[in-house]
Design an enzyme around this catalytic site. Structure first.
Site, PDB file in Angstrom:
ATOM      1  CB  CYS A   6      -0.920  -0.001   1.215  1.00 39.12           C
ATOM      2  SG  CYS A   6      -1.770   1.582   1.443  1.00 39.12           S
ATOM      3  CB  CYS A   9       1.005   1.321   4.313  1.00 38.83           C
ATOM      4  SG  CYS A   9      -0.638   0.887   4.919  1.00 38.83           S
ATOM      5  CG  ASP A  32      -2.835  14.733  -4.840  1.00 42.58           C
ATOM      6  OD1 ASP A  32      -3.755  14.053  -4.368  1.00 42.58           O
ATOM      7  OD2 ASP A  32      -2.339  14.525  -5.974  1.00 42.58           O
ATOM      8  CG  ASN A  87     -12.611  10.811  -4.572  1.00 42.96           C
ATOM      9  OD1 ASN A  87     -13.583  11.563  -4.498  1.00 42.96           O
ATOM     10  ND2 ASN A  87     -11.496  11.158  -5.189  1.00 42.96           N
ATOM     11  N   GLY A  93     -14.105   7.336  -7.991  1.00 43.01           N
ATOM     12  CA  GLY A  93     -12.807   7.937  -8.304  1.00 43.01           C
ATOM     13  C   GLY A  93     -11.696   7.581  -7.351  1.00 43.01           C
ATOM     14  CB  THR A  95      -6.768   5.971  -7.852  1.00 47.01           C
ATOM     15  OG1 THR A  95      -6.229   7.106  -7.163  1.00 47.01           O
ATOM     16  CG2 THR A  95      -7.702   6.452  -8.960  1.00 47.01           C
ATOM     17  CG  HIS A  98      -3.958   4.119   3.447  1.00 47.43           C
ATOM     18  ND1 HIS A  98      -2.962   3.388   4.078  1.00 47.43           N
ATOM     19  CD2 HIS A  98      -4.265   5.134   4.291  1.00 47.43           C
ATOM     20  CE1 HIS A  98      -2.681   3.935   5.253  1.00 47.43           C
ATOM     21  NE2 HIS A  98      -3.452   5.002   5.406  1.00 47.43           N
ATOM     22  CG  HIS A 100      -6.844   9.321   0.291  1.00 52.54           C
ATOM     23  ND1 HIS A 100      -6.984   7.989  -0.053  1.00 52.54           N
ATOM     24  CD2 HIS A 100      -7.198  10.026  -0.801  1.00 52.54           C
ATOM     25  CE1 HIS A 100      -7.391   7.899  -1.308  1.00 52.54           C
ATOM     26  NE2 HIS A 100      -7.538   9.134  -1.791  1.00 52.54           N
ATOM     27  CG  HIS A 102      -8.788  14.237  -2.126  1.00 54.33           C
ATOM     28  ND1 HIS A 102      -7.794  14.211  -3.067  1.00 54.33           N
ATOM     29  CD2 HIS A 102      -9.342  12.999  -2.140  1.00 54.33           C
ATOM     30  CE1 HIS A 102      -7.742  13.019  -3.642  1.00 54.33           C
ATOM     31  NE2 HIS A 102      -8.676  12.258  -3.096  1.00 54.33           N
TER      32      HIS A 102
END
Ligand code: DGP
Length: 113
Positions: A6, A9, A32, A87, A93, A95, A98, A100, A102
């Site tokens: 991951c 990770c 990002d 997402n 969306g 991808t 894990h 997260h 935004h």
């Protein structure tokens, strides 16, 4: 809970580089790699959860840590308005599987742009 392979990770374990922007005991934030807004920061739990629903239902402490860090960074880096989004599922969306947040804004503070 961790997952070999991951990417988030591996960023959390500092095995691969990311431009870190903040951290607390249970959460980590970094810029990002392909920003879609003038301000685009990702905030992740250090422990592995596949999405925000898994995070919320299994680990309230990590969830609060993610949201606190995201809120601190929003107040520090966004001029006035900002958005948190998660997402969830490929169809929405997602991808990287894990969890997260935004943190995005069209109006970063000038020193954050
Ligand atoms: P999502 O599509 O919601 O799963 O968002 C994943 C985001 O993660 C996407 O905006 C690009 C970003 N991303 C993917 N790999 C990396 C990486 O290795 N480093 C950084 N900084 N961001 C990444």
């Amino acid at each position: 809970m961790t997952e070999n392979g991951c990417i988030f990770c591996r960023i959390a374990r500092k095995e691969i580089p990311a431009k870190l922007v903040g951290e607390n005991d249970l959460a980590l934030a970094f810029w990002d790699v392909s920003p879609r807004q003038p301000l685009h920061i990702l905030v992740i739990p250090k422990l592995h959860y596949a999405n925000v629903a898994e995070l919320t239902l299994n680990d309230e402490k990590s969830l609060v840590s993610v949201m606190k860090l995201a809120s601190e960074l929003a107040l520090e880096h966004a001029e006035e308005s900002f958005r948190f989004s998660f997402n969830t599922g490929a169809g929405a969306g997602q991808t990287v599987f894990h969890a997260h947040a935004h943190l995005t804004s069209q109006t970063p503070r000038s020193e954050s742009a």
